[in-house]
Design a protein around this motif. Structure first.
Motif, short mmCIF file in Angstrom:
data_model
loop_
_atom_site.label_atom_id
_atom_site.label_comp_id
_atom_site.label_asym_id
_atom_site.label_seq_id
_atom_site.Cartn_x
_atom_site.Cartn_y
_atom_site.Cartn_z
N ARG A 24 0.85 -1.19 0.00
CA ARG A 24 0.00 0.00 0.00
C ARG A 24 0.89 1.24 0.00
NH1 ARG A 24 -5.22 -1.26 4.00
NH2 ARG A 24 -6.01 -3.00 2.74
N VAL A 25 0.66 2.13 -0.96
CA VAL A 25 1.47 3.34 -1.08
C VAL A 25 0.57 4.55 -0.80
CG1 VAL A 25 2.96 4.75 -2.52
CG2 VAL A 25 2.98 2.23 -2.77
N PHE A 26 0.85 5.20 0.32
CA PHE A 26 0.13 6.43 0.69
C PHE A 26 0.94 7.62 0.17
CE2 PHE A 26 -1.10 3.18 3.65
CZ PHE A 26 -2.44 3.42 3.93
N THR A 27 0.30 8.51 -0.55
CA THR A 27 0.98 9.67 -1.13
C THR A 27 0.42 10.94 -0.49
OG1 THR A 27 1.29 8.51 -3.24
CG2 THR A 27 1.51 10.91 -3.26
N VAL A 28 1.29 11.70 0.14
CA VAL A 28 0.87 12.92 0.85
C VAL A 28 1.62 14.11 0.27
CG1 VAL A 28 0.73 14.06 3.10
CG2 VAL A 28 0.47 11.56 2.95
N GLU A 29 0.87 15.13 -0.13
CA GLU A 29 1.50 16.35 -0.64
C GLU A 29 1.86 17.26 0.53
OE1 GLU A 29 -0.84 18.27 -3.62
OE2 GLU A 29 -0.08 16.93 -5.20
N ILE A 30 3.10 17.75 0.52
CA ILE A 30 3.61 18.57 1.62
C ILE A 30 4.06 19.93 1.06
CG2 ILE A 30 5.40 18.79 3.38
CD1 ILE A 30 3.52 16.58 4.08
N THR A 31 3.59 21.02 1.69
CA THR A 31 4.04 22.37 1.34
C THR A 31 4.55 23.04 2.61
OG1 THR A 31 2.31 22.50 -0.37
CG2 THR A 31 3.41 24.56 0.24
N PRO A 32 5.86 22.96 2.87
CA PRO A 32 6.40 23.56 4.10
C PRO A 32 6.21 25.08 4.11
CG PRO A 32 7.94 22.01 3.11
CD PRO A 32 6.88 22.25 2.10
N GLU A 33 6.09 25.63 5.31
CA GLU A 33 5.82 27.06 5.46
C GLU A 33 6.99 27.84 6.05
OE1 GLU A 33 2.27 27.26 7.77
OE2 GLU A 33 0.97 26.57 6.13
N LYS A 34 8.13 27.19 6.22
CA LYS A 34 9.29 27.90 6.75
C LYS A 34 10.56 27.38 6.09
CE LYS A 34 10.21 24.78 10.65
NZ LYS A 34 10.44 24.67 12.11
N ASN A 70 14.68 25.79 1.15
CA ASN A 70 15.51 26.95 0.87
C ASN A 70 14.65 28.16 0.52
OD1 ASN A 70 18.00 25.46 1.06
ND2 ASN A 70 17.48 24.55 -0.90
N GLU A 71 15.19 29.34 0.80
CA GLU A 71 14.50 30.57 0.45
C GLU A 71 14.28 30.61 -1.06
OE1 GLU A 71 12.42 33.84 1.14
OE2 GLU A 71 13.59 33.01 2.79
N TYR A 72 13.06 30.96 -1.46
CA TYR A 72 12.75 31.02 -2.89
C TYR A 72 13.30 32.32 -3.47
CZ TYR A 72 10.09 31.00 -7.26
OH TYR A 72 9.73 31.01 -8.59
N VAL A 73 14.11 32.21 -4.50
CA VAL A 73 14.58 33.41 -5.19
C VAL A 73 14.38 33.21 -6.69
CG1 VAL A 73 16.26 34.14 -3.47
CG2 VAL A 73 16.94 32.52 -5.24
N VAL A 74 14.08 34.29 -7.36
CA VAL A 74 13.88 34.24 -8.81
C VAL A 74 15.22 34.01 -9.49
CG1 VAL A 74 13.12 35.55 -10.82
CG2 VAL A 74 11.87 35.75 -8.67
N ASP A 75 15.24 33.10 -10.42
CA ASP A 75 16.47 32.80 -11.16
C ASP A 75 16.78 33.95 -12.10
OD1 ASP A 75 18.60 31.69 -12.43
OD2 ASP A 75 17.51 30.01 -13.32
N SER A 76 17.96 34.55 -11.93
CA SER A 76 18.35 35.68 -12.77
C SER A 76 19.22 35.26 -13.95
CB SER A 76 19.09 36.73 -11.93
OG SER A 76 20.23 36.16 -11.33
N LYS A 77 19.34 33.97 -14.17
CA LYS A 77 20.12 33.48 -15.29
C LYS A 77 19.49 33.96 -16.60
CE LYS A 77 21.96 29.21 -17.31
NZ LYS A 77 21.98 27.71 -17.21
N GLY A 78 20.32 34.48 -17.50
CA GLY A 78 19.81 34.96 -18.78
C GLY A 78 19.41 36.42 -18.77
N VAL A 79 19.38 37.04 -17.59
CA VAL A 79 19.04 38.47 -17.49
C VAL A 79 20.26 39.30 -17.89
CG1 VAL A 79 18.38 40.34 -15.92
CG2 VAL A 79 17.31 38.08 -15.71
N THR A 80 20.05 40.31 -18.74
CA THR A 80 21.14 41.19 -19.14
C THR A 80 20.89 42.60 -18.60
OG1 THR A 80 20.10 41.77 -21.26
CG2 THR A 80 21.58 39.87 -21.23
#
Length: 201
Positions: free
Chosen positions: A51-61, A89-99
């Motif tokens: 039996r495979v139980f699948t739980v979605e997790i969205t951490p808040e810190k 990890n802290e979410y940051v926007v990827d700046s790769k490709g920005v000029t």
């Protein structure tokens, strides 16, 4: 039943803040439900006699997030708990490709220079030292942003660029590179004086 016999794994070892990952708990058919924290889950899929139980997790810190898990047997018995952890990890926007580019490397005092930033379409706001840049063009999946500075003091100027995406998440600071402001020569100051005198500037 023994919780140590269960296969308990996160889909990802590390995620970014506000992202969702999956906790997979593989147990024997003697397990009726699983608990993650205080929440009881009873839905499962059958896979290879398990039996495979699948739980979605969205951490808040950010940092290490611990989740306490226990199993419930078909007879209602509850196992001891086990703790599984995930790093957020802290979410940051990827700046790769920005000029980022100045319209000139060097200008004279009182002249203007335009700073141009090119980003992807997912960027909804660009700030230069906290001041909003103007969106001037969207083309071929690319956005062009501009801001113009007029400098009256000689020296150098460098600003911090920050991007905001469609999820209202921000990037780390991006350096603009240095703009050099050259001091007017004696004759340039004389010319400027007479231009101001006759209302030409």
């Amino acid at each position: 039943i023994d919780i140590k016999d269960a296969g308990i794994e996160f889909e990802n070892d590390e995620i970014k803040l506000n992202e969702t990952t999956t906790l997979n708990i593989e147990t024997s058919t003697k397990v009726a439900a699983v608990y993650v924290g205080d929440t009881r889950y009873t839905d499962f899929d059958l896979k290879d006699g398990k039996r495979v139980f699948t739980v979605e997790i969205t951490p808040e810190k950010t940092g290490k997030n611990d989740f306490v898990i226990k199993l419930e047997s078909i007879t209602g018995d509850i196992t001891e708990t086990i703790t599984k952890s995930i790093t957020v990890n802290e979410y940051v926007v990827d700046s790769k490709g920005v000029t980022v580019k100045w319209s000139a490397g060097t200008i004279k005092q009182y002249e203007s220079a335009t700073l141009t930033v090119k980003t992807g379409e997912n960027i909804v706001k660009v700030e230069a030292d906290g001041k909003a840049m103007k969106l001037v063009k969207t083309e071929n999946g690319e956005k062009t942003w501009e801001i113009t500075y007029t400098e009256d003091k000689p020296g150098t100027k460098e600003v911090n660029i920050k991007l905001t995406d469609e999820n209202e998440m921000k990037s780390e600071n991006i350096k603009s590179g240095k703009l050099t402001i050259r001091k007017l020569t004696f004759w340039e100051r004389i010319v400027r004086f007479f231009k101001k005198l006759f209302g030409l500037i």
